[in-house]
Design a protein around this motif. Structure first.
Motif, PDB file in Angstrom:
ATOM      1  N   GLY A 158       0.629  -1.268  -0.019  1.00 32.68           N
ATOM      2  CA  GLY A 158      -0.031   0.046   0.177  1.00 32.68           C
ATOM      3  C   GLY A 158       0.890   1.240   0.043  1.00 32.68           C
ATOM      4  N   LEU A 159       1.761   1.259   0.942  1.00 27.38           N
ATOM      5  CA  LEU A 159       2.785   2.569   0.754  1.00 27.38           C
ATOM      6  C   LEU A 159       3.604   2.376  -0.436  1.00 27.38           C
ATOM      7  CD1 LEU A 159       3.826   2.333   4.597  1.00 27.38           C
ATOM      8  CD2 LEU A 159       2.564   4.256   3.543  1.00 27.38           C
ATOM      9  N   PHE A 160       4.126   1.532  -0.857  1.00 24.88           N
ATOM     10  CA  PHE A 160       4.779   1.442  -2.145  1.00 24.88           C
ATOM     11  C   PHE A 160       3.938   2.062  -3.333  1.00 24.88           C
ATOM     12  CE2 PHE A 160       5.656  -0.704  -6.294  1.00 24.88           C
ATOM     13  CZ  PHE A 160       7.255  -0.278  -6.442  1.00 24.88           C
ATOM     14  N   PHE A 161       2.650   1.829  -3.454  1.00 22.29           N
ATOM     15  CA  PHE A 161       1.889   2.312  -4.610  1.00 22.29           C
ATOM     16  C   PHE A 161       1.275   3.430  -4.183  1.00 22.29           C
ATOM     17  CE2 PHE A 161       1.372  -2.456  -5.620  1.00 22.29           C
ATOM     18  CZ  PHE A 161       1.742  -2.419  -6.541  1.00 22.29           C
ATOM     19  N   GLY A 162       1.364   3.708  -2.890  1.00 20.12           N
ATOM     20  CA  GLY A 162       0.868   4.932  -2.467  1.00 20.12           C
ATOM     21  C   GLY A 162       1.910   6.256  -2.885  1.00 20.12           C
ATOM     22  N   ILE A 163       3.203   6.050  -2.549  1.00 14.21           N
ATOM     23  CA  ILE A 163       4.240   6.770  -2.768  1.00 14.21           C
ATOM     24  C   ILE A 163       4.256   6.923  -4.327  1.00 14.21           C
ATOM     25  CG2 ILE A 163       6.854   7.061  -2.791  1.00 14.21           C
ATOM     26  CD1 ILE A 163       6.470   5.394  -0.080  1.00 14.21           C
ATOM     27  N   LEU A 164       4.227   5.835  -5.172  1.00 19.30           N
ATOM     28  CA  LEU A 164       4.191   5.838  -6.546  1.00 19.30           C
ATOM     29  C   LEU A 164       3.311   6.934  -7.042  1.00 19.30           C
ATOM     30  CD1 LEU A 164       5.141   2.227  -8.015  1.00 19.30           C
ATOM     31  CD2 LEU A 164       6.754   4.435  -7.715  1.00 19.30           C
ATOM     32  N   LEU A 165       1.989   6.769  -6.559  1.00 20.86           N
ATOM     33  CA  LEU A 165       0.913   7.502  -7.183  1.00 20.86           C
ATOM     34  C   LEU A 165       0.620   8.855  -6.585  1.00 20.86           C
ATOM     35  CD1 LEU A 165      -1.881   4.712  -7.172  1.00 20.86           C
ATOM     36  CD2 LEU A 165      -0.818   5.637  -9.110  1.00 20.86           C
ATOM     37  N   SER A 166       1.514   9.064  -5.395  1.00 20.69           N
ATOM     38  CA  SER A 166       1.268  10.359  -4.659  1.00 20.69           C
ATOM     39  C   SER A 166       1.444  11.658  -5.748  1.00 20.69           C
ATOM     40  CB  SER A 166       2.101  10.414  -3.345  1.00 20.69           C
ATOM     41  OG  SER A 166       3.489  10.248  -3.866  1.00 20.69           O
ATOM     42  N   LYS A 167       2.703  11.395  -6.516  1.00 17.11           N
ATOM     43  CA  LYS A 167       2.933  12.400  -7.411  1.00 17.11           C
ATOM     44  C   LYS A 167       1.875  12.530  -8.514  1.00 17.11           C
ATOM     45  CE  LYS A 167       5.466  15.961  -8.554  1.00 17.11           C
ATOM     46  NZ  LYS A 167       5.591  17.062  -8.043  1.00 17.11           N
ATOM     47  N   LEU A 168       1.308  11.650  -9.024  1.00 23.24           N
ATOM     48  CA  LEU A 168       0.527  11.501  -9.938  1.00 23.24           C
ATOM     49  C   LEU A 168      -0.873  12.400  -9.384  1.00 23.24           C
ATOM     50  CD1 LEU A 168      -0.628  11.035 -12.793  1.00 23.24           C
ATOM     51  CD2 LEU A 168      -1.249   8.615 -11.746  1.00 23.24           C
ATOM     52  N   ALA A 169      -1.178  11.991  -8.028  1.00 19.92           N
ATOM     53  CA  ALA A 169      -2.312  12.698  -7.528  1.00 19.92           C
ATOM     54  C   ALA A 169      -2.027  14.058  -7.107  1.00 19.92           C
ATOM     55  CB  ALA A 169      -2.529  11.914  -6.080  1.00 19.92           C
ATOM     56  N   GLU A 170      -0.853  14.498  -6.863  1.00 19.18           N
ATOM     57  CA  GLU A 170      -0.439  15.798  -6.706  1.00 19.18           C
ATOM     58  C   GLU A 170      -0.653  16.523  -7.940  1.00 19.18           C
ATOM     59  OE1 GLU A 170       3.425  18.146  -6.552  1.00 19.18           O
ATOM     60  OE2 GLU A 170       3.310  16.850  -4.839  1.00 19.18           O
ATOM     61  N   LEU A 171      -0.153  16.016  -9.270  1.00 18.49           N
ATOM     62  CA  LEU A 171      -0.261  16.697 -10.348  1.00 18.49           C
ATOM     63  C   LEU A 171      -1.744  16.791 -10.767  1.00 18.49           C
ATOM     64  CD1 LEU A 171       2.654  15.020 -12.344  1.00 18.49           C
ATOM     65  CD2 LEU A 171       2.780  17.400 -11.266  1.00 18.49           C
ATOM     66  N   GLY A 172      -2.595  15.909 -10.576  1.00 15.74           N
ATOM     67  CA  GLY A 172      -3.998  15.967 -11.108  1.00 15.74           C
ATOM     68  C   GLY A 172      -4.606  16.740 -10.215  1.00 15.74           C
ATOM     69  N   LEU A 201       8.446  12.503  -0.572  1.00 11.99           N
ATOM     70  CA  LEU A 201       8.003  11.678   0.399  1.00 11.99           C
ATOM     71  C   LEU A 201       7.184  12.445   1.490  1.00 11.99           C
ATOM     72  CD1 LEU A 201      10.649   8.939   0.786  1.00 11.99           C
ATOM     73  CD2 LEU A 201       8.707   8.946  -0.522  1.00 11.99           C
ATOM     74  N   GLY A 202       6.416  11.917   1.915  1.00 14.71           N
ATOM     75  CA  GLY A 202       5.699  12.449   3.100  1.00 14.71           C
ATOM     76  C   GLY A 202       6.097  11.552   4.580  1.00 14.71           C
ATOM     77  N   PRO A 203       6.815  12.146   5.270  1.00 18.71           N
ATOM     78  CA  PRO A 203       7.330  11.217   6.304  1.00 18.71           C
ATOM     79  C   PRO A 203       6.142  11.292   7.398  1.00 18.71           C
ATOM     80  CG  PRO A 203       9.201  12.762   5.830  1.00 18.71           C
ATOM     81  CD  PRO A 203       7.979  13.210   5.049  1.00 18.71           C
ATOM     82  N   ASP A 204       5.507  12.302   7.643  1.00 20.00           N
ATOM     83  CA  ASP A 204       4.496  12.252   8.683  1.00 20.00           C
ATOM     84  C   ASP A 204       2.931  11.458   8.148  1.00 20.00           C
ATOM     85  OD1 ASP A 204       5.809  13.953  10.163  1.00 20.00           O
ATOM     86  OD2 ASP A 204       4.841  15.817   9.585  1.00 20.00           O
ATOM     87  N   ALA A 205       2.998  11.479   6.694  1.00 19.11           N
ATOM     88  CA  ALA A 205       1.800  10.633   6.072  1.00 19.11           C
ATOM     89  C   ALA A 205       1.969   9.339   6.408  1.00 19.11           C
ATOM     90  CB  ALA A 205       1.794  11.105   4.607  1.00 19.11           C
ATOM     91  N   ILE A 206       3.570   8.741   6.026  1.00 18.68           N
ATOM     92  CA  ILE A 206       3.685   7.438   6.221  1.00 18.68           C
ATOM     93  C   ILE A 206       3.602   7.152   7.676  1.00 18.68           C
ATOM     94  CG2 ILE A 206       5.933   5.818   6.094  1.00 18.68           C
ATOM     95  CD1 ILE A 206       6.849   7.389   3.895  1.00 18.68           C
ATOM     96  N   LEU A 207       3.957   7.704   8.639  1.00 18.89           N
ATOM     97  CA  LEU A 207       3.863   7.545  10.074  1.00 18.89           C
ATOM     98  C   LEU A 207       2.247   7.388  10.414  1.00 18.89           C
ATOM     99  CD1 LEU A 207       5.121   6.958  12.611  1.00 18.89           C
ATOM    100  CD2 LEU A 207       5.108   9.422  13.048  1.00 18.89           C
ATOM    101  N   ARG A 208       1.597   8.337  10.035  1.00 22.07           N
ATOM    102  CA  ARG A 208       0.077   8.251  10.334  1.00 22.07           C
ATOM    103  C   ARG A 208      -0.501   7.042   9.696  1.00 22.07           C
ATOM    104  NH1 ARG A 208       0.010  13.839   9.406  1.00 22.07           N
ATOM    105  NH2 ARG A 208      -0.626  13.435   7.180  1.00 22.07           N
ATOM    106  N   THR A 209      -0.099   6.767   8.477  1.00 21.50           N
ATOM    107  CA  THR A 209      -0.562   5.385   7.961  1.00 21.50           C
ATOM    108  C   THR A 209      -0.127   4.216   8.611  1.00 21.50           C
ATOM    109  OG1 THR A 209      -0.347   6.495   5.644  1.00 21.50           O
ATOM    110  CG2 THR A 209      -0.615   4.013   5.751  1.00 21.50           C
ATOM    111  N   LEU A 210       1.034   3.833   9.061  1.00 22.01           N
ATOM    112  CA  LEU A 210       1.448   3.114   9.708  1.00 22.01           C
ATOM    113  C   LEU A 210       0.762   2.763  11.014  1.00 22.01           C
ATOM    114  CD1 LEU A 210       5.228   3.048   9.152  1.00 22.01           C
ATOM    115  CD2 LEU A 210       3.848   1.612   8.284  1.00 22.01           C
ATOM    116  N   LEU A 211       0.744   4.095  11.828  1.00 20.86           N
ATOM    117  CA  LEU A 211      -0.064   3.879  13.303  1.00 20.86           C
ATOM    118  C   LEU A 211      -1.313   3.364  13.016  1.00 20.86           C
ATOM    119  CD1 LEU A 211       1.564   7.159  14.845  1.00 20.86           C
ATOM    120  CD2 LEU A 211       1.942   4.486  15.405  1.00 20.86           C
ATOM    121  N   LEU A 212      -2.111   3.983  12.034  1.00 20.88           N
ATOM    122  CA  LEU A 212      -3.418   3.802  12.049  1.00 20.88           C
ATOM    123  C   LEU A 212      -3.845   2.542  11.498  1.00 20.88           C
ATOM    124  CD1 LEU A 212      -6.580   4.779  11.706  1.00 20.88           C
ATOM    125  CD2 LEU A 212      -6.164   5.284   9.246  1.00 20.88           C
ATOM    126  N   PHE A 213      -3.165   1.787  10.551  1.00 21.67           N
ATOM    127  CA  PHE A 213      -3.442   0.618  10.198  1.00 21.67           C
ATOM    128  C   PHE A 213      -2.815  -0.543  11.228  1.00 21.67           C
ATOM    129  CE2 PHE A 213      -4.622   2.884   6.407  1.00 21.67           C
ATOM    130  CZ  PHE A 213      -5.746   2.305   5.949  1.00 21.67           C
TER     131      PHE A 213
END
Length: 683
Positions: A122-136, A151-163
């Motif tokens: 999820g994080l792998f594809f999220g990081i890959l798609l994050s730039k595409l999402a940003e451009l969109g 990368l979004g270190p805070d976003a990665i940390l929030r994702t890891l903690l939540l899930f």
């Protein structure tokens, strides 16, 4: 035991049940990916530096937690299918000598494997798609695009903690179910069907009544503000009634079909109806969930797509001209004697000429404005008086009094009025009064009602109806009305001067002209201490970015949430078919042994699926149809009054999702058939 034994058992269990685990893992990966992407955008520096970026990021931050909360609820829902399917396997382990502590180790390893795959992928594809999402996202809001991957270190940390918390809760729930069940119950849990429920006509009738009340609210509310207040109540009523109707009503339908001997005692109907009766509570709840999710997706996408596509319409509704000046004036003497209107017109013309542009559609008129409400032919004036009257907000009218000479100049007319006469223009289509009474004035005779003032209405986005009265002897007409005061001694009427014009040029030029005009207006000499001529300027170009930020952000968030809810609906449909397929496998096996052919099995399956499977799609369309009037009222609050666009987008969204629904139906029905017919053996 040998090291890695529990890990191998856990991996073997996932691999052998891949028909169940593959869509579950894909959903977990998708949830992690979506949460990371939205969290990343909510703190993305590119968006933060844009004008209106803070508003957009607040919107996205809210959306990320909506996705997180939905992930918790939905993964609990889907995980229950997995646990139900695996209980037989765990019961067998238990009988062969494994204690519940050993089973807990297997569940722990399974949870770690699923969590590891979901978080890493999820994080792998999220990081890959994050730039595409940003451009969109930047492209949607007409911002400047950059091409640096970050990368979004805070976003990665929030994702890891939540899930991590979500998967821990899922593990604890699974351990609870295993701990509270004995080995025999575990082995037979999959075959423990529901008792045939009784047809609860009271609950079914209650559901119909609640749904009818929700529909009544949706189609009868006229005021957009009132629609906003009632919207969430109507949504809750629709959700509750949908569950009541699908659970209780579907049982009642099955009972009616059973009593219809011509229908029931047929090969393809007998097996399907008798099977549905024994699990209709769970079946009805699943169908209701699918219906609600599809309705949510359709409402979100149709409204956000319409808002985004109608951004220019919303801008023109909010700003009738590219550049506008609205001046609040203290009294009639100031309005009559002030040289500021002429000065503003001259400096505006000069600024436009300096940038080699031409003014078009020029507005220039005086107006006295107030609010009121009707008592038969009498128009009661004053905002305080309106609220003290106890009337609904929808009954408020906006009254504007304009000199007839300004009307003639704007419309290139030559109307002549006698004292006591007026020409009326109303945004309400049913306005047909011959005479109007107001306090402190005699009767005002309406000489005629005109329709050619809509292009000059400076407040076309008002949610309540407006009435313009074009009168002769403007000051003489207003003097008694201006003497009407509220409890604080303030006049119930406000005096305005409206000025505006269009320009055929790009936004950058318009912004420069706007800035130059505002600078020159600020240099005008101040008013004396006893009067005021308060000036406010606005332009479409200066506010276009904010509109695209808001509408684009809502569209992007609606698209992401729509995808998440769509994943959920598809997975519920898939697991519904798979779980029922395993439950019916033994039944159809017996029927095959006594002579039922695979062709007859397929007919029975089609009968069962068609009986209930398309109900969510039909019900979602019905919900959307009745919700349409309320949705159109809510969009007025965003400045969108293009009903034709909303109808077109809504119909297209429904047709696209109907085709998608049929595709999912074909895939899931094939999976069900392969299980019950034995056409495809489990590895």
């Amino acid at each position: 035991m040998k090291r890695g034994f529990y890990l191998k058992l856990a991996w073997s269990g996932i691999r052998k049940n891949r028909r169940l685990y593959t869509p579950y893992l894909l959903t977990c990966v998708g949830m992690v990916m979506m949460f990371y992407v939205v969290s990343f955008l909510s703190e993305c520096p590119v968006l933060e530096e844009m004008r209106g970026g803070m508003t957009l990021q607040s919107m996205l931050s809210f959306g990320s937690w909506v996705i997180g909360a939905f992930a918790l609820i939905f993964l609990f829902y889907t995980n229950s299918f997995l646990i139900r399917r695996r209980k037989k396997e765990f019961g067998l382990y238990n009988i062969l000598g494994m204690g519940k502590g050993n089973l807990a180790r297997i569940l722990l390893w399974e949870s770690l494997i699923v969590a590891g795959i979901a978080l890493i992928a999820g994080l792998f594809f999220g990081i890959l798609l994050s730039k595409l999402a940003e451009l969109g996202m930047v492209n949607l809001v007409n911002g400047d695009i950059t091409f640096s991957l970050s990368l979004g270190p805070d976003a990665i940390l929030r994702t890891l903690l939540l899930f991590a918390v979500i998967f821990l809760l899922l593990l604890l729930n699974a351990l609870r179910q295993i701990h509270l069940t004995n080995p025999i119950e575990l082995i037979h849990s999959e075959n423990a069907g529901e008792r045939p429920p009784k047809a609860n006509w009271f609950l079914a009738l209650a559901g119909i009544v609640i749904l009818g009340a929700a529909y009544f609210i949706a189609v009868t509310i006229e005021d957009p503000v009132e629609a906003l207040v009632w919207f969430f109540a109507a949504v809750i009523m629709v959700i509750v009634s949908t569950y009541l109707i699908f659970v209780s009503g579907s049982v009642a339908i099955c009972r009616v079909l059973q009593k219809n001997k011509k229908y029931y005692y047929k090969t393809n109907h007998f097996v399907s109806v008798s099977s549905m009766v024994y699990r209709m509570k769970r079946n009805g709840a699943g169908l209701a969930s699918i219906c609600i999710l599809y309705t949510m997706v359709l409402v979100m996408l149709s409204t956000t797509v319409c808002l985004y596509l109608g951004t220019e319409d919303s801008l023109r509704t909010r700003y009738p001209r590219n550049f506008t000046v609205e001046a609040l004036v203290s009294d009639l003497d100031t309005l009559r004697n002030s040289d500021k209107p002429e000065a503003i017109i001259k400096l505006s013309e000069q600024a436009v000429q300096d940038h080699h542009q031409v003014m078009k559609n020029v507005l220039n008129y005086r107006c006295a404005s107030s609010v009121g409400y009707w008592e038969q032919d009498t128009l009661r004036i004053g905002e305080e008086e309106f609220y003290n009257s106890g009337n609904d907000v929808s009954e408020m009218w906006y009254l504007n009094v304009v000199p007839i000479e300004d009307y003639n100049r704007l419309t290139q007319s030559n109307e002549v009025l006698k004292p006591g006469e007026a020409i009326a223009y109303s945004t309400a289509q049913d306005f047909s009064r011959d005479t109007i009474m107001m306090e402190n004035t005699g009767p005002v005779k309406i000489k005629k009602a005109t329709t050619n003032f809509s292009d000059f209405n400076m407040s076309p986005g008002m949610t309540n109806p407006s009435l313009y009265l074009f009168v002769p002897d403007y000051e003489e007409f207003l003097i008694p009305l201006l003497q009407l005061t509220d409890s604080y001694g303030n006049s119930r009427f406000s005096l305005f001067w409206h000025y505006g014009f269009d320009m055929d040029c790009d936004d950058e030029t318009q912004i420069m002209v706007d800035a130059e005009i505002q600078e020159k207006i600020s240099e005008l000499p101040p008013n004396d201490t006893e009067s005021y001529f308060a000036i406010m300027t606005e332009s479409i170009a200066a506010n276009r970015t904010e509109f695209y930020i808001n509408n684009g952000g809502l569209f992007f968030l609606g698209l992401l949430l729509g995808i998440v809810f769509l994943f959920a609906a598809v997975l519920i449909m898939y697991y519904k078919q798979i779980s029922e397929g395993y439950e019916d496998q033994s039944r159809f096996g017996i029927m095959q042994k006594v002579g039922m052919t695979k062709k007859e099995i397929r007919k029975s399956i089609n009968s069962q699926v068609l009986t209930v499977f398309f109900l969510p799609l039909i019900a979602a369309g019905l919900h959307l149809t009745f919700a349409f009037p309320m949705i159109s009222k809510l969009l007025v609050l965003f400045g969108l009054t293009n009903t034709k666009l909303l109808i077109l987008v809504t119909v297209l969204c429904y047709l696209v999702f109907a085709l998608f629904y049929i595709l999912v139906y074909r895939i899931t029905s094939k999976a069900y058939y392969s299980i019950v017919s034995g056409a495809k053996e489990e590895n």
